[in-house]
Design a protein around this motif. Structure first.
Motif, PDB file in Angstrom:
ATOM      1  N   GLN A  56      36.286  34.845  26.116  1.00 27.55           N
ATOM      2  CA  GLN A  56      36.100  33.394  26.133  1.00 27.55           C
ATOM      3  C   GLN A  56      37.323  32.658  26.665  1.00 27.55           C
ATOM      4  OE1 GLN A  56      34.763  32.284  22.216  1.00 27.55           O
ATOM      5  NE2 GLN A  56      32.799  33.298  22.486  1.00 27.55           N
ATOM      6  N   ASP A  57      38.485  32.986  26.145  1.00 26.43           N
ATOM      7  CA  ASP A  57      39.694  32.278  26.579  1.00 26.43           C
ATOM      8  C   ASP A  57      40.125  32.690  27.987  1.00 26.43           C
ATOM      9  OD1 ASP A  57      39.675  31.146  24.049  1.00 26.43           O
ATOM     10  OD2 ASP A  57      41.279  32.432  23.275  1.00 26.43           O
ATOM     11  N   ASN A  58      40.017  33.989  28.284  1.00 29.56           N
ATOM     12  CA  ASN A  58      40.494  34.493  29.577  1.00 29.56           C
ATOM     13  C   ASN A  58      39.386  34.645  30.610  1.00 29.56           C
ATOM     14  OD1 ASN A  58      42.931  34.638  28.277  1.00 29.56           O
ATOM     15  ND2 ASN A  58      43.031  36.850  28.219  1.00 29.56           N
ATOM     16  N   GLY A  59      38.134  34.537  30.176  1.00 33.98           N
ATOM     17  CA  GLY A  59      37.014  34.614  31.103  1.00 33.98           C
ATOM     18  C   GLY A  59      36.701  36.015  31.617  1.00 33.98           C
ATOM     19  N   TRP A  60      37.146  37.039  30.905  1.00 30.62           N
ATOM     20  CA  TRP A  60      36.874  38.409  31.332  1.00 30.62           C
ATOM     21  C   TRP A  60      35.419  38.756  31.092  1.00 30.62           C
ATOM     22  CZ3 TRP A  60      41.148  42.443  29.842  1.00 30.62           C
ATOM     23  CH2 TRP A  60      42.367  42.039  30.381  1.00 30.62           C
ATOM     24  N   SER A  61      34.881  39.660  31.888  1.00 34.64           N
ATOM     25  CA  SER A  61      33.540  40.174  31.642  1.00 34.64           C
ATOM     26  C   SER A  61      33.579  41.078  30.411  1.00 34.64           C
ATOM     27  CB  SER A  61      33.053  40.985  32.841  1.00 34.64           C
ATOM     28  OG  SER A  61      33.778  42.198  32.943  1.00 34.64           O
ATOM     29  N   LEU A  62      32.414  41.298  29.829  1.00 32.45           N
ATOM     30  CA  LEU A  62      32.330  42.186  28.671  1.00 32.45           C
ATOM     31  C   LEU A  62      32.799  43.590  29.028  1.00 32.45           C
ATOM     32  CD1 LEU A  62      28.906  41.073  27.160  1.00 32.45           C
ATOM     33  CD2 LEU A  62      31.198  40.413  26.418  1.00 32.45           C
ATOM     34  N   ASP A  63      32.400  44.074  30.196  1.00 30.63           N
ATOM     35  CA  ASP A  63      32.794  45.415  30.626  1.00 30.63           C
ATOM     36  C   ASP A  63      34.309  45.532  30.788  1.00 30.63           C
ATOM     37  OD1 ASP A  63      30.169  46.327  30.635  1.00 30.63           O
ATOM     38  OD2 ASP A  63      29.903  46.007  32.792  1.00 30.63           O
ATOM     39  N   LYS A  64      34.923  44.530  31.395  1.00 36.88           N
ATOM     40  CA  LYS A  64      36.368  44.553  31.593  1.00 36.88           C
ATOM     41  C   LYS A  64      37.088  44.507  30.245  1.00 36.88           C
ATOM     42  CE  LYS A  64      40.175  42.161  33.915  1.00 36.88           C
ATOM     43  NZ  LYS A  64      40.559  41.055  34.801  1.00 36.88           N
ATOM     44  N   ALA A  65      36.638  43.656  29.349  1.00 42.96           N
ATOM     45  CA  ALA A  65      37.257  43.547  28.026  1.00 42.96           C
ATOM     46  C   ALA A  65      37.111  44.859  27.256  1.00 42.96           C
ATOM     47  CB  ALA A  65      36.649  42.392  27.237  1.00 42.96           C
ATOM     48  N   GLN A  66      35.930  45.437  27.297  1.00 43.17           N
ATOM     49  CA  GLN A  66      35.681  46.689  26.590  1.00 43.17           C
ATOM     50  C   GLN A  66      36.603  47.795  27.112  1.00 43.17           C
ATOM     51  OE1 GLN A  66      31.718  48.235  27.032  1.00 43.17           O
ATOM     52  NE2 GLN A  66      32.112  49.983  25.730  1.00 43.17           N
ATOM     53  N   ALA A  67      36.683  47.922  28.416  1.00 40.96           N
ATOM     54  CA  ALA A  67      37.523  48.960  29.010  1.00 40.96           C
ATOM     55  C   ALA A  67      38.991  48.755  28.655  1.00 40.96           C
ATOM     56  CB  ALA A  67      37.332  48.989  30.528  1.00 40.96           C
ATOM     57  N   TRP A  68      39.462  47.522  28.724  1.00 36.88           N
ATOM     58  CA  TRP A  68      40.858  47.226  28.421  1.00 36.88           C
ATOM     59  C   TRP A  68      41.164  47.501  26.956  1.00 36.88           C
ATOM     60  CZ3 TRP A  68      43.873  44.353  25.223  1.00 36.88           C
ATOM     61  CH2 TRP A  68      45.218  44.237  25.575  1.00 36.88           C
ATOM     62  N   LEU A  69      40.293  47.033  26.068  1.00 33.40           N
ATOM     63  CA  LEU A  69      40.514  47.250  24.641  1.00 33.40           C
ATOM     64  C   LEU A  69      40.552  48.739  24.306  1.00 33.40           C
ATOM     65  CD1 LEU A  69      38.275  44.397  23.236  1.00 33.40           C
ATOM     66  CD2 LEU A  69      40.759  44.580  22.951  1.00 33.40           C
ATOM     67  N   LEU A  70      39.605  49.487  24.830  1.00 35.61           N
ATOM     68  CA  LEU A  70      39.556  50.925  24.559  1.00 35.61           C
ATOM     69  C   LEU A  70      40.782  51.642  25.108  1.00 35.61           C
ATOM     70  CD1 LEU A  70      38.058  53.334  23.404  1.00 35.61           C
ATOM     71  CD2 LEU A  70      36.766  53.456  25.535  1.00 35.61           C
ATOM     72  N   ASP A  71      41.142  51.345  26.344  1.00 36.17           N
ATOM     73  CA  ASP A  71      42.295  51.991  26.961  1.00 36.17           C
ATOM     74  C   ASP A  71      43.579  51.695  26.196  1.00 36.17           C
ATOM     75  OD1 ASP A  71      43.623  53.475  29.120  1.00 36.17           O
ATOM     76  OD2 ASP A  71      44.396  51.515  29.736  1.00 36.17           O
ATOM     77  N   ASN A  72      43.798  50.434  25.889  1.00 41.14           N
ATOM     78  CA  ASN A  72      45.048  50.064  25.225  1.00 41.14           C
ATOM     79  C   ASN A  72      45.081  50.470  23.764  1.00 41.14           C
ATOM     80  OD1 ASN A  72      46.943  48.555  27.141  1.00 41.14           O
ATOM     81  ND2 ASN A  72      44.893  47.889  27.681  1.00 41.14           N
TER      82      ASN A  72
END
Length: 91
Positions: free
Chosen positions: A67-83
């Motif tokens: 919501q704040d950064n406007g990332w797609s769900l897929d991008k957010a999911q991948a980033w969260l999992l990786d980090n």
């Protein structure tokens, strides 16, 4: 969920439900952390791993990224999992 988080400070019934739901959610994350620790998949303690899981998969990270950064769900999911994996030093 965001509505509940905003409403809870002003409505005791909502606050109780949110507290109960959050406790259940965090309890589930603690079980995941315990299992990762049992498997030797993490280097930290299970308690620390549960805190890291909450940091990445609790309420605020998802909202910040999507919501704040406007990332797609897929991008957010991948980033969260990786980090999160890096933070836990998952092998």
């Amino acid at each position: 969920m965001k509505i509940l988080l905003v409403t809870a400070p002003h409505d005791s019934a909502v606050a109780e439900r949110l507290a109960s739901s959050t406790a259940r959610y965090r309890g589930t994350l603690a079980k995941v952390a315990d299992r990762l620790h049992e498997l030797g998949a993490i280097k930290s303690s299970a308690a620390d791993a549960a805190d890291v899981l909450w940091f990445y998969f609790g309420y605020t990270g998802y909202f910040t990224l999507t919501q704040d950064n406007g990332w797609s769900l897929d991008k957010a999911q991948a980033w969260l999992l990786d980090n999160c994996s890096r933070a836990l030093s998952v092998d």
